[in-house]
Design a protein around this motif. Structure first.
Motif, PDB file in Angstrom:
ATOM      1  N   ILE A   1     -26.367 113.975   7.487  1.00 31.56           N
ATOM      2  CA  ILE A   1     -27.755 114.459   7.542  1.00 31.56           C
ATOM      3  C   ILE A   1     -27.827 115.592   8.551  1.00 31.56           C
ATOM      4  N   ALA A   2     -28.681 116.580   8.250  1.00 33.46           N
ATOM      5  CA  ALA A   2     -28.920 117.672   9.195  1.00 33.46           C
ATOM      6  C   ALA A   2     -30.417 117.880   9.290  1.00 33.46           C
ATOM      7  N   GLY A   3     -30.864 118.321  10.450  1.00 32.75           N
ATOM      8  CA  GLY A   3     -32.274 118.698  10.551  1.00 32.75           C
ATOM      9  C   GLY A   3     -32.938 118.239  11.832  1.00 32.75           C
ATOM     10  N   ASP A   4     -34.180 118.651  11.946  1.00 34.38           N
ATOM     11  CA  ASP A   4     -35.007 118.311  13.092  1.00 34.38           C
ATOM     12  C   ASP A   4     -35.279 116.791  13.077  1.00 34.38           C
ATOM     13  N   ILE A   5     -35.226 116.180  14.252  1.00 34.11           N
ATOM     14  CA  ILE A   5     -35.358 114.722  14.316  1.00 34.11           C
ATOM     15  C   ILE A   5     -36.646 114.234  13.645  1.00 34.11           C
ATOM     16  N   ARG A   6     -37.770 114.901  13.995  1.00 34.53           N
ATOM     17  CA  ARG A   6     -39.057 114.413  13.451  1.00 34.53           C
ATOM     18  C   ARG A   6     -39.076 114.481  11.924  1.00 34.53           C
ATOM     19  N   GLU A   7     -38.533 115.576  11.404  1.00 37.02           N
ATOM     20  CA  GLU A   7     -38.529 115.728   9.938  1.00 37.02           C
ATOM     21  C   GLU A   7     -37.628 114.675   9.277  1.00 37.02           C
ATOM     22  N   VAL A   8     -36.511 114.387   9.943  1.00 40.73           N
ATOM     23  CA  VAL A   8     -35.587 113.384   9.383  1.00 40.73           C
ATOM     24  C   VAL A   8     -36.241 112.002   9.405  1.00 40.73           C
ATOM     25  N   VAL A   9     -36.886 111.673  10.527  1.00 42.13           N
ATOM     26  CA  VAL A   9     -37.554 110.372  10.632  1.00 42.13           C
ATOM     27  C   VAL A   9     -38.645 110.270   9.566  1.00 42.13           C
ATOM     28  N   ASP A  10     -39.400 111.337   9.424  1.00 46.07           N
ATOM     29  CA  ASP A  10     -40.474 111.359   8.430  1.00 46.07           C
ATOM     30  C   ASP A  10     -39.911 111.133   7.016  1.00 46.07           C
ATOM     31  N   ALA A  11     -38.802 111.832   6.728  1.00 45.66           N
ATOM     32  CA  ALA A  11     -38.191 111.690   5.397  1.00 45.66           C
ATOM     33  C   ALA A  11     -37.671 110.267   5.201  1.00 45.66           C
ATOM     34  N   TYR A  12     -37.111 109.685   6.272  1.00 44.69           N
ATOM     35  CA  TYR A  12     -36.586 108.315   6.158  1.00 44.69           C
ATOM     36  C   TYR A  12     -37.726 107.342   5.847  1.00 44.69           C
ATOM     37  N   ILE A  13     -38.830 107.486   6.584  1.00 49.63           N
ATOM     38  CA  ILE A  13     -39.961 106.571   6.394  1.00 49.63           C
ATOM     39  C   ILE A  13     -40.541 106.715   4.975  1.00 49.63           C
ATOM     40  N   ARG A  14     -40.516 107.953   4.481  1.00 41.98           N
ATOM     41  CA  ARG A  14     -41.029 108.177   3.113  1.00 41.98           C
ATOM     42  C   ARG A  14     -40.035 107.708   2.053  1.00 41.98           C
ATOM     43  N   GLY A  15     -38.866 107.307   2.484  1.00 42.73           N
ATOM     44  CA  GLY A  15     -37.827 106.883   1.518  1.00 42.73           C
ATOM     45  C   GLY A  15     -37.192 108.068   0.816  1.00 42.73           C
ATOM     46  N   ALA A  16     -37.238 109.242   1.476  1.00 44.48           N
ATOM     47  CA  ALA A  16     -36.758 110.463   0.815  1.00 44.48           C
ATOM     48  C   ALA A  16     -35.315 110.811   1.181  1.00 44.48           C
ATOM     49  N   LEU A  17     -34.610 109.873   1.830  1.00 43.59           N
ATOM     50  CA  LEU A  17     -33.197 110.147   2.151  1.00 43.59           C
ATOM     51  C   LEU A  17     -32.292 109.400   1.170  1.00 43.59           C
ATOM     52  N   PRO A  18     -31.192 109.947   0.731  1.00 46.46           N
ATOM     53  CA  PRO A  18     -30.706 111.288   1.045  1.00 46.46           C
ATOM     54  C   PRO A  18     -31.441 112.359   0.240  1.00 46.46           C
ATOM     55  N   SER A  19     -31.524 113.547   0.828  1.00 50.00           N
ATOM     56  CA  SER A  19     -32.154 114.653   0.113  1.00 50.00           C
ATOM     57  C   SER A  19     -31.355 115.926   0.354  1.00 50.00           C
ATOM     58  N   ALA A  20     -31.507 116.864  -0.559  1.00 47.68           N
ATOM     59  CA  ALA A  20     -30.760 118.119  -0.439  1.00 47.68           C
ATOM     60  C   ALA A  20     -31.179 118.872   0.814  1.00 47.68           C
ATOM     61  N   GLU A  21     -32.487 118.850   1.127  1.00 47.49           N
ATOM     62  CA  GLU A  21     -32.993 119.613   2.278  1.00 47.49           C
ATOM     63  C   GLU A  21     -32.459 119.073   3.596  1.00 47.49           C
ATOM     64  N   MET A  22     -32.247 117.760   3.631  1.00 51.33           N
ATOM     65  CA  MET A  22     -31.840 117.127   4.893  1.00 51.33           C
ATOM     66  C   MET A  22     -30.338 116.871   4.939  1.00 51.33           C
ATOM     67  N   SER A  23     -29.588 117.479   4.030  1.00 48.83           N
ATOM     68  CA  SER A  23     -28.137 117.251   4.036  1.00 48.83           C
ATOM     69  C   SER A  23     -27.407 118.421   4.657  1.00 48.83           C
ATOM     70  N   MET A  24     -26.253 118.145   5.219  1.00 46.98           N
ATOM     71  CA  MET A  24     -25.443 119.218   5.788  1.00 46.98           C
ATOM     72  C   MET A  24     -24.950 120.130   4.666  1.00 46.98           C
ATOM     73  N   PRO A  25     -24.755 121.439   4.951  1.00 45.49           N
ATOM     74  CA  PRO A  25     -24.301 122.350   3.896  1.00 45.49           C
ATOM     75  C   PRO A  25     -23.022 121.832   3.221  1.00 45.49           C
ATOM     76  N   GLY A  26     -23.008 121.917   1.896  1.00 44.59           N
ATOM     77  CA  GLY A  26     -21.818 121.532   1.131  1.00 44.59           C
ATOM     78  C   GLY A  26     -21.665 120.043   0.929  1.00 44.59           C
ATOM     79  N   CYS A  27     -22.629 119.254   1.419  1.00 39.55           N
ATOM     80  CA  CYS A  27     -22.452 117.802   1.368  1.00 39.55           C
ATOM     81  C   CYS A  27     -23.281 117.102   0.299  1.00 39.55           C
TER      82      CYS A  27
END
Lengths: 459, 128
Positions: B84-110
């Motif tokens: 996972i890559a990204g700003d902590i708050r955005e990652v936490v928000d995405a996790y709570i929304r059940g949006a992980l894994p996602s392309a936006e929050m993934s490391m390049p090429g992963c």
């Protein structure tokens, strides 16, 4: 003059020059985002230029030094280049790629710092050669080049430092005790004793007194105190093999010892403190045994802190030549012989065998060959019957077609097993038509299983 | 539910193997109710895992994880969303929304590579 030359280079030419370099190169702007990413960088990291450009360098490069001691940060701070700093990067597959990194400042024509350039070299090959030289394909008395086993070696080395209980799972002959010994050898307890007990080999009462010991007079014939294995392994490691075979009553006693770190010998009045690291092993499916009520769940959780699954030899056949060399070296040493190795034909036969007895079986086969082969090369006639599915017929060496047939039969048997004996899936998996599979099975004499993958009994 | 994030400079730490800081959050009913920061004393995988176990972490959100580190995490049964890559708050928000894994929050090429493999595994299981 240099500045003049640089000015004349077009962006296209600069990109072509970067792409012609065999080292990975990337540049960053002032906000630490990637601005250039050459072809070698794409190849080493597995990340395309399009994906890398504009992203923070540490999320693309993912190096061990990014967070703690960034080479580029140093260069930007001191103005001095960093040369050949060692570390590793982690690619999308989780592979640690050893790299050496060099950095330099990027300035515009006015001399203003506009970012930095980083070059990195893939040291995987150098590292592999170093591993070969330092014998890191070996852990204790186990040798392997297979990626799965390499991972187990590293895991074992890492868990050795902890005091956690380890559960080793694997078929018979895969080397569970060797791995337990290796973990003990790498642990801070290696000066202490290593005790191994095969729980499946002893009747319940004997196992109980063997593990916990007894006091004189505890039962008829107990003339003097006998310390149990737990007490004798004080400060060391106790290896409990075939843990799935112990009785429910003994499971309770074992759980108490693991929880309280105290043992009470039979007939004793006071418990004894024990400082022992337990490594348990089994070839049985303990989860299923827990579900069936045959194994205590609390004991399972207590021993299943770290679990290591050792793959059977048939899943890592690439190890056979390495193991054969290892055993030949050892038997030459023990038996004072000068066997040079195995012939290509003999190796072909060894490679095609299924090894239900795993590494131990391979070792026995080499030992058998050593009896018949005084020196020189081990040939097919030296190998035991049934090796590779071909009967060794005295002086007649197996011919090429026999070896091919044996290999095909082996491949089909493995594929059948992996596909739950479903013939259509097996054929697909092997990339052949199902009628070809049937024909080959018939010609190779492979029996159709009684139970097939369509969940009905074959007629 | 205790969620641990390997963090660095306000973002997810790039390589968990060498990350030093962990933010542990209690998530209840889609809200973060408590947050503490702990440190790893060293990079030894067993030390890291032991720290996670001591803190009773249910799931780990982190950056790149080597296979060696992943094997130790797996052997101790620690669940994770990795790479996972990204700003902590955005990652936490995405996790709570059940949006992980996602392309936006993934490391390049992963994302595509790892998800292709996951999809392949799922397909394989369905066929069985």
């Amino acid at each position: 003059m240099d500045t003049e030359t640089t000015r004349q280079i077009s962006p296209e030419s600069a990109a072509a020059i970067l792409d012609s370099i065999s080292d990975g190169v990337f540049t960053i702007d002032e906000s630490w985002r990637i601005s250039e990413f050459n072809r070698a960088a794409e190849e080493i990291t597995g990340i395309s230029r399009q994906e890398a450009i504009g992203k923070p360098c540490y999320e693309v490069f993912r190096a061990s030094m990014c967070e703690v001691d960034c080479a580029m940060k140093r260069t930007l701070k001191t103005g001095e280049p960093e040369i050949n700093r060692s570390g590793f990067i982690v690619d999308a597959e989780g592979t640690r790629i050893p790299v050496s990194v060099s950095t330099a400042l990027l300035r515009d024509s006015a001399g203003k710092i506009i970012g930095g350039a980083e070059t990195f070299r893939d040291l995987s090959l150098v590292e592999a050669l170093r591993k070969e030289l330092s014998g890191r394909y070996q852990l204790g008395d186990m040798v392997s080049r297979s990626p799965d086993m390499q991972q187990i070696f590293e895991l074992a080395a890492q868990v050795a430092a902890s005091t956690s209980t380890v559960l080793l799972r694997g078929e018979t002959g895969t080397g569970k005790e060797l791995l337990a010994r290796a973990v003990h050898g790498l642990s801070p307890r290696n000066k202490g004793p290593f005790m191994a007990v095969n729980c499946g080999a002893l009747p319940d009462t004997l196992l109980e007194s063997e593990l916990f010991g007894y006091k004189a007079g505890a039962f008829t014939g107990a003339n003097q105190d006998k310390p149990g294995r737990f007490a004798r392994a004080q400060g060391g490691t106790l290896f409990l093999d075939e843990i799935g075979d112990i009785s429910p009553a003994l499971q309770v006693r074992l759980l108490r010892v693991l929880q309280e770190k105290q043992v009470e010998p039979l007939g004793g009045t006071a418990p004894i403190d024990v400082d022992v690291r337990v490594i348990a092993a089994t070839h049985r499916d303990l989860e299923k045994m827990v579900e069936a009520g045959e194994f205590r769940q609390d004991l399972f959780y207590r021993i299943n802190v770290i679990k290591i699954d050792i793959p059977p030899l048939r899943k890592r056949k690439e190890d056979i030549p390495l193991l054969v060399d290892h055993f030949i070296g050892r038997f030459n040493h023990i038996q004072a012989k000068a066997v040079k190795g195995v012939t290509g034909e003999a190796m072909g036969l060894l490679m095609t065998h299924d090894y239900p007895g795993n590494v131990r079986e391979l070792e026995n086969r080499i030992e058998h060959a050593f009896v018949l082969c005084e020196n020189g090369w081990i040939e097919p006639r030296h190998l035991p019957e049934g090796c590779g599915g071909i009967k060794s017929s005295g002086s007649t060496a197996a011919n090429f077609q026999d070896a091919v047939n044996a290999f095909e039969a082996q491949l089909i048997r493995e594929a059948m097993r992996e596909n739950g004996y479903n013939r259509l899936k097996t054929a697909r998996n092997l990339g052949i038509h199902k009628t070809t599979l049937f024909r080959k099975m018939k010609s190779l004499g492979i029996a159709f299983p009684e139970y097939d993958g369509r969940n009905r009994m074959a007629e | 539910m205790k969620v641990a994030l390997a963090v660095w400079n306000g973002r997810i730490s790039p390589v968990f193997d060498v990350s030093r800081q962990l933010q542990i959050m209690d998530v209840q009913d889609g809200r973060v109710v408590n947050r503490v920061t702990v440190h790893f004393a060293n990079d030894h995988p067993v030390h890291k895992v032991q720290r996670l176990l001591d803190m009773e972490v249910d799931i780990l959100l982190c950056g790149a994880v080597s296979r060696q580190m992943a094997a130790v995490l797996d052997s101790y049964g620690i669940r994770r969303h990795d790479f996972i890559a990204g700003d902590i708050r955005e990652v936490v928000d995405a996790y709570i929304r059940g949006a992980l894994p996602s392309a936006e929050m993934s490391m390049p090429g992963c994302f595509s590579r790892r998800n292709r493999r996951r999809a392949k595994n799922r397909k394989g299981k369905r066929q069985k």
